[in-house]
Design an enzyme around this catalytic site. Structure first.
Site, PDB file in Angstrom:
ATOM      1  N   SER A 173       0.974  -1.310  -0.108  1.00 16.80           N
ATOM      2  CA  SER A 173      -0.095   0.014   0.486  1.00 16.80           C
ATOM      3  C   SER A 173       0.984   1.342  -0.113  1.00 16.80           C
ATOM      4  O   SER A 173       2.179   1.255   0.541  1.00 16.80           O
ATOM      5  CB  SER A 173      -0.858  -0.440   1.230  1.00 16.80           C
ATOM      6  OG  SER A 173      -1.573  -1.439   1.617  1.00 16.80           O
ATOM      7  N   LYS A 206       7.956   6.520  -3.731  1.00 18.59           N
ATOM      8  CA  LYS A 206       6.702   6.330  -4.129  1.00 18.59           C
ATOM      9  C   LYS A 206       5.148   8.326  -3.991  1.00 18.59           C
ATOM     10  O   LYS A 206       5.195   8.021  -4.867  1.00 18.59           O
ATOM     11  CB  LYS A 206       6.060   5.531  -3.685  1.00 18.59           C
ATOM     12  CG  LYS A 206       4.433   5.425  -3.501  1.00 18.59           C
ATOM     13  CD  LYS A 206       4.310   4.744  -5.173  1.00 18.59           C
ATOM     14  CE  LYS A 206       2.373   4.639  -5.238  1.00 18.59           C
ATOM     15  NZ  LYS A 206       2.056   3.945  -6.231  1.00 18.59           N
ATOM     16  N   CYS A 236      -4.865   8.293  -5.779  1.00 15.09           N
ATOM     17  CA  CYS A 236      -3.263   7.991  -5.280  1.00 15.09           C
ATOM     18  C   CYS A 236      -2.679   9.688  -5.380  1.00 15.09           C
ATOM     19  O   CYS A 236      -2.411  10.131  -4.536  1.00 15.09           O
ATOM     20  CB  CYS A 236      -2.048   7.513  -6.531  1.00 15.09           C
ATOM     21  SG  CYS A 236      -2.197   5.619  -6.204  1.00 15.09           S
TER      22      CYS A 236
HETATM   23  C1  UDX Z   1      -1.445   6.924 -10.830  1.00 15.36           C
HETATM   24  C2  UDX Z   1       0.034   6.322 -11.056  1.00 15.36           C
HETATM   25  O1  UDX Z   1       0.564   6.848 -13.133  1.00 15.36           O
HETATM   26  C3  UDX Z   1       0.683   5.038 -11.078  1.00 15.36           C
HETATM   27  O2  UDX Z   1       2.291   5.089 -10.885  1.00 15.36           O
HETATM   28  C4  UDX Z   1       0.836   4.968  -9.716  1.00 15.36           C
HETATM   29  O3  UDX Z   1       1.362   3.654  -9.145  1.00 15.36           O
HETATM   30  C5  UDX Z   1      -1.331   4.969  -8.849  1.00 15.36           C
HETATM   31  O4  UDX Z   1      -1.373   6.399  -9.643  1.00 15.36           O
HETATM   32  P1  UDX Z   1      -3.757   5.936 -12.095  1.00 15.36           P
HETATM   33  O5  UDX Z   1      -4.124   6.918 -11.168  1.00 15.36           O
HETATM   34  O6  UDX Z   1      -3.821   4.466 -11.749  1.00 15.36           O
HETATM   35  O7  UDX Z   1      -2.031   6.011 -11.661  1.00 15.36           O
HETATM   36  O8  UDX Z   1      -3.787   6.891 -12.727  1.00 15.36           O
HETATM   37  P2  UDX Z   1      -3.049   7.762 -14.179  1.00 15.36           P
HETATM   38  O9  UDX Z   1      -3.208   7.201 -15.671  1.00 15.36           O
HETATM   39  O10 UDX Z   1      -1.716   8.504 -13.571  1.00 15.36           O
HETATM   40  O11 UDX Z   1      -4.145   8.703 -13.750  1.00 15.36           O
HETATM   41  C6  UDX Z   1      -4.249  10.082 -12.804  1.00 15.36           C
HETATM   42  C7  UDX Z   1      -5.646  11.414 -12.875  1.00 15.36           C
HETATM   43  O12 UDX Z   1      -4.977  11.902 -14.102  1.00 15.36           O
HETATM   44  C8  UDX Z   1      -6.426  10.702 -14.292  1.00 15.36           C
HETATM   45  O13 UDX Z   1      -7.742  11.698 -13.522  1.00 15.36           O
HETATM   46  C9  UDX Z   1      -6.062  10.785 -15.331  1.00 15.36           C
HETATM   47  O14 UDX Z   1      -7.054  11.560 -16.348  1.00 15.36           O
HETATM   48  C10 UDX Z   1      -5.576  12.173 -15.191  1.00 15.36           C
HETATM   49  N1  UDX Z   1      -4.491  12.502 -16.171  1.00 15.36           N
HETATM   50  C11 UDX Z   1      -3.436  11.871 -16.763  1.00 15.36           C
HETATM   51  C12 UDX Z   1      -4.374  13.885 -17.041  1.00 15.36           C
HETATM   52  O15 UDX Z   1      -5.822  14.946 -16.802  1.00 15.36           O
HETATM   53  N2  UDX Z   1      -3.372  14.121 -17.472  1.00 15.36           N
HETATM   54  C13 UDX Z   1      -2.492  13.759 -18.210  1.00 15.36           C
HETATM   55  O16 UDX Z   1      -2.014  13.362 -19.343  1.00 15.36           O
HETATM   56  C14 UDX Z   1      -2.409  11.989 -17.778  1.00 15.36           C
END
Ligand code: UDX
Ligand code: ADP
Length: 467
Positions: A132, A220, A276
């Site tokens: 976690s 992290k 996250c």
């Molecule tokens: C994230 C991290 O990428 C990952 O490494 C970690 O372990 C957990 O947190 P996650 O929350 O699953 O993963 O999604 P991610 O793809 O990173 O997107 C997070 C948010 O940012 C989403 O709401 C997405 O729509 C937004 N986002 C992402 C944008 O608005 N613009 C971008 O260019 C990329």
């Protein structure tokens, strides 16, 4: 030390897919995933792979290959710990809602409960792995709880490792199968190597990084803080583009081709969601304040503040464009998940935007290919119900079974999640179903602008100064 039996406590978005991939890649290791939530475990054991509790592309085939062979799901937490030589802690660590550090610090009650269960149930030497996302120095607390159980002859002994998960939802299986890196933090070299040996079944050695416990935990939080910061940075520029006539996608391409900046994570949108980013940054903010670094805390806190502002800004802008009022107006919401290819809505920008619009008295028709109506009701803290008197000023929402249903009679459509399906809609046909003058608010910039304009809709796109 070669690991033969793994127990993972927590069968959620992280524990489930991670263990499925470990079991798939290490047929010689018996992997048992345990959870106190019987319904979740039943869903993981369901013969119908469409009913797995987590939706991830490719997860069903990984589970199908390993389940019943060396991958098992159970609620018998203590027996599974007793049989294991390595225990992963993969339980939820949400932000605290009350008490000391409310709104910022992580709520560690589930982690602590887990550590106590491990202390009680473990036999022999057990490697305990934090999976976690945890605040820096949590390993110390886990270690202290475990050490208390180790006193005396014939008592279990423990090594604690930090092995943060970097998977992103929607691409979890790909991220697990071909990770950029695997991070293992720990002070016991034998335990570190035992875990490294598991990953070495499919990850090249040079991508398995070894650090001390604290560096691993902090890496992290820092990785997520940097990623979130890029999104707030581009969203801040998107607002400026809208004001100044520039186009944020052109700016993103122009800066992203600088190899020092890079093209990834530069999509402007309705702000970041997910379990996250916000949680980890607030955690970092809390820790920085705790360690006497208020300027550092303020710096990172502004990343979250800008994200919240972006969400309110979009809701406000919809109201303004619709002649200053959305009371009684039907608005089609396309997408409720925090991003495409997941059924997860935690911290989804759609929640804040929809709540703001409900507050303004709007009638929302919400469509999402994967999110259930029950989940939406929990997030909006309001049951789905038709509003008999649309002009009463009380907002309401209903689930729409299809995009067509959602847009029929609507004054505006808001695209809040970038589902592939939304990129290929026939706007000529959809526009004919709407009340005129009709608007399309594309908060993800995924819809073809020419088609929308040709269909007679007025278009607003995030970061588009021409819109
Ligand atoms: C994230 C991290 O990428 C990952 O490494 C970690 O372990 C957990 O947190 P996650 O929350 O699953 O993963 O999604 P991610 O793809 O990173 O997107 C997070 C948010 O940012 C989403 O709401 C997405 O729509 C937004 N986002 C992402 C944008 O608005 N613009 C971008 O260019 C990329
Ligand atoms: P994550 O995204 O971190 O995986 P989830 O909320 O999806 O978080 O999953 C965490 C899981 O951990 C939940 O299914 C919850 O029931 C489980 N859990 C929490 N505390 C315990 C515990 N003490 N023992 C077993 N399982 C637990």
């Amino acid at each position: 030390m070669t690991i033969q039996r793994i127990c993972c406590i927590g069968a959620g978005y992280v524990g489930g897919p991670t263990m499925a991939v470990i079991a798939d890649r290490c047929p010689q290791v018996r992997v048992q995933v345990v959870d106190i939530n019987q319904a979740r475990i039943d869903a993981w054991n369901d013969a119908d792979l469409g009913k797995l509790p987590v939706y991830e592309p490719g997860l069903d085939s990984v589970v199908e290959r390993a389940r019943g062979r060396n991958l098992h799901f159970s609620t018998d937490v203590e027996a599974s710990i007793a049989a294991a030589d390595m225990v992963f802690i993969s339980v939820n660590t949400p932000t605290k809602t009350k008490g000391l550090g409310a709104g910022q610090a992580s709520d560690l009650r589930w982690v602590e409960a887990c550590a106590r269960t491990v202390a009680k149930a473990a036999k022999g030497h057990t490697i305990v792995v934090e999976k976690s996302t945890l605040p820096v120095r949590t390993a110390a607390a886990i270690q202290t709880i475990l050490e208390a159980a180790s006193e005396g002859e014939d008592q279990p002994t423990f090594s604690v490792l930090s092995n943060p998960e970097f998977l992103a939802e929607g691409t979890a299986i790909r991220d697990l199968e071909t990770p950029d890196r695997v991070l293992i933090g720990g002070d016991d070299p034998a335990a570190v190597e035992a875990l490294a040996e598991i990953y070495a079944n499919w990850v090249p050695q040079q991508q398995i990084l070894r650090t001390n416990l604290w560096s691993s935990e902090l890496s992290k939080l820092t990785a997520n803080a940097f990623l979130a910061q890029r999104i707030s940075s581009i969203n801040s520029i998107a607002a400026f583009c809208e004001a100044s006539g520039a186009d944020v996608r052109e700016v993103a391409r122009a800066i992203g081709t600088d190899s020092r900046i890079g093209l990834k994570f530069l999509n402007a949108g309705p702000g970041f969601g997910g379990s996250c980013f916000q949680k980890d940054i607030l955690n970092l903010v809390y820790l920085c304040r705790h360690f006497g670094l208020p300027e550092v805390a303020d710096y990172w806190e502004s990343v979250v503040a800008l994200n919240t502002w972006q969400q309110h800004r979009i809701a406000r802008l919809v109201v303004q464009k619709l002649f200053g009022t959305v009371t009684g107006k039907r608005l089609a919401i396309l997408g409720f998940a925090f991003k495409a290819d997941t059924n997860d809505t935690r911290e989804s920008p759609a929640i804040r935007i929809c709540r703001d619009l409900l507050e303004e008295g709007a009638q929302l028709a919400i469509h999402d290919p994967k999110v259930t109506a029950q989940q939406i009701a929990r997030d909006l803290q309001q049951e789905a119900a038709p509003q008999p008197d649309a002009l009463s000023g009380t907002g309401s929402w209903a689930e729409a079974g299809s995009v067509e249903d959602a847009v029929t009679g609507a004054d505006a459509v808001l695209v809040l999640t970038e589902w592939h399906h939304y990129k290929v809609l026939n706007w000529m046909a959809l526009a004919a179903l709407m009340r005129k003058p009709a608007w399309l608010f594309d908060a993800r910039a995924v819809i073809n602008p020419e088609q929308v304009r040709a269909a007679g809709l007025t278009l607003w796109r995030v970061g588009d100064g021409e819109g």
